[in-house]
Design an enzyme around this catalytic site. Structure first.
Site, PDB file in Angstrom:
ATOM      1  N   TYR A 119     134.203  47.840  91.432  1.00 31.71           N
ATOM      2  CA  TYR A 119     133.949  46.205  91.675  1.00 31.71           C
ATOM      3  C   TYR A 119     133.480  46.460  93.107  1.00 31.71           C
ATOM      4  O   TYR A 119     133.851  47.031  93.949  1.00 31.71           O
ATOM      5  CB  TYR A 119     135.370  45.573  91.506  1.00 31.71           C
ATOM      6  CG  TYR A 119     136.044  45.574  90.247  1.00 31.71           C
ATOM      7  CD1 TYR A 119     135.379  44.648  89.340  1.00 31.71           C
ATOM      8  CD2 TYR A 119     137.092  46.151  89.881  1.00 31.71           C
ATOM      9  CE1 TYR A 119     135.770  44.815  88.020  1.00 31.71           C
ATOM     10  CE2 TYR A 119     137.849  46.025  88.667  1.00 31.71           C
ATOM     11  CZ  TYR A 119     136.988  45.190  87.726  1.00 31.71           C
ATOM     12  OH  TYR A 119     137.714  45.091  86.341  1.00 31.71           O
ATOM     13  N   PHE A 161     138.115  49.623  85.872  1.00 32.05           N
ATOM     14  CA  PHE A 161     138.628  48.275  85.553  1.00 32.05           C
ATOM     15  C   PHE A 161     139.681  47.875  86.387  1.00 32.05           C
ATOM     16  O   PHE A 161     140.165  46.652  85.979  1.00 32.05           O
ATOM     17  CB  PHE A 161     138.710  48.461  84.095  1.00 32.05           C
ATOM     18  CG  PHE A 161     137.433  48.623  83.004  1.00 32.05           C
ATOM     19  CD1 PHE A 161     136.727  47.769  82.755  1.00 32.05           C
ATOM     20  CD2 PHE A 161     137.332  49.895  82.472  1.00 32.05           C
ATOM     21  CE1 PHE A 161     135.583  47.956  82.008  1.00 32.05           C
ATOM     22  CE2 PHE A 161     136.232  50.122  81.629  1.00 32.05           C
ATOM     23  CZ  PHE A 161     135.337  49.098  81.360  1.00 32.05           C
ATOM     24  N   HIS A 169     130.802  46.356  75.267  1.00 30.32           N
ATOM     25  CA  HIS A 169     131.491  46.059  76.614  1.00 30.32           C
ATOM     26  C   HIS A 169     132.467  44.914  76.429  1.00 30.32           C
ATOM     27  O   HIS A 169     132.242  43.887  75.837  1.00 30.32           O
ATOM     28  CB  HIS A 169     130.752  46.163  77.896  1.00 30.32           C
ATOM     29  CG  HIS A 169     131.118  46.359  79.119  1.00 30.32           C
ATOM     30  ND1 HIS A 169     131.815  45.466  79.770  1.00 30.32           N
ATOM     31  CD2 HIS A 169     131.304  47.508  79.649  1.00 30.32           C
ATOM     32  CE1 HIS A 169     132.203  46.003  80.958  1.00 30.32           C
ATOM     33  NE2 HIS A 169     131.954  47.243  80.993  1.00 30.32           N
ATOM     34  N   ASP A 174     130.999  51.229  87.493  1.00 30.89           N
ATOM     35  CA  ASP A 174     131.055  51.466  88.957  1.00 30.89           C
ATOM     36  C   ASP A 174     132.024  50.758  89.569  1.00 30.89           C
ATOM     37  O   ASP A 174     132.564  49.648  88.784  1.00 30.89           O
ATOM     38  CB  ASP A 174     129.680  51.356  89.653  1.00 30.89           C
ATOM     39  CG  ASP A 174     129.009  50.063  89.622  1.00 30.89           C
ATOM     40  OD1 ASP A 174     129.520  49.258  88.875  1.00 30.89           O
ATOM     41  OD2 ASP A 174     128.381  49.867  90.820  1.00 30.89           O
TER      42      ASP A 174
END
Length: 222
Positions: A70, A81, A190, A68
């Protein structure tokens, strides 16, 4: 607002997914967001669908899946990202850049804005497209997953040889809606500092992406 949200989605993506389906998906999202009008939501409404504005369906070569947006002020701008130019680079993106340098020798960028990836056919797709300020994953379950699942399913069904990059357990679950015979899956833990040392570093996703793009397709200039 449902119509207002729909108008922000580029026409090519609306045609691919189907306008009636999108309207049905957006209705509960619209209702939820209306109730949040006194709260600070990221990204700005105009930026929610930036990933689709910058990467057309036709030009999509790679899908990098995030969770989702920031949740800090001025960070999110609709690309997974990625942060806006004047923002400090977040920890996960720092690790992505470290692996980028190690993998293909690209000097670590001064900015975390990944617009130049998106313009080359890298769909930077979060599974959830909005978030409340300071509250990570706060809009999980409001309906965005239905929309982004449709995006993934349509790419899987209507395109060939797309490279799907799935970092972390949440992204990894999307394998079940991708035709793995017709597309390439690159999967690892991740890039978060909590997990990056357990297999993200050294996974060489960027060189693997370019190696797996079909012959005749321009490689990504990272």
């Amino acid at each position: 607002m449902t119509d207002a949200l729909l108008q922000l989605i580029p026409k090519d993506w609306v045609e691919v997914i189907g306008e009636p389906k999108i309207i049905g998906i957006l209705k509960p999202i619209d209702q939820f967001l209306k109730k949040q009008k006194n709260k600070q939501i990221f990204p700005e409404t105009v930026d929610i669908f930036n990933a689709f504005k910058l990467t057309s369906f036709e030009n999509t070569k790679v899908v990098i899946l995030g969770q989702d947006p920031y949740h800090g002020l001025g960070q999110a701008h609709g690309l997974a990202f990625s942060v806006q130019d004047d923002c400090k680079i977040p920890p996960s993106l720092k690790n992505i850049f470290k692996e980028l340098e190690s993998d293909v020798g690209v000097q670590i960028p001064m900015t975390g804005n990944l617009t130049h990836w998106a313009k080359q056919g890298v769909l930077l797709l979060n599974t959830v497209l909005t978030v409340e300020a300071t509250k990570a994953n706060s809009h999980k379950g409001i309906g965005w997953e239905d929309f982004t699942d449709e995006v993934i399913k349509n790419i899987s069904a209507k395109k060939k040889n797309v490279v799907f990059v799935l970092w972390g357990a949440s992204a990894g679950k999307k394998v079940k809606i991708i035709n793995t015979d017709g597309h390439i899956i690159i999967q690892s833990v991740h890039p978060s500092p909590l997990s990056s040392y357990r297999g993200f570093f050294g996974s060489r996703p960027f060189s693997k992406i370019n190696t797996n793009l079909k012959e005749g397709v321009l490689k990504i200039n990272w």
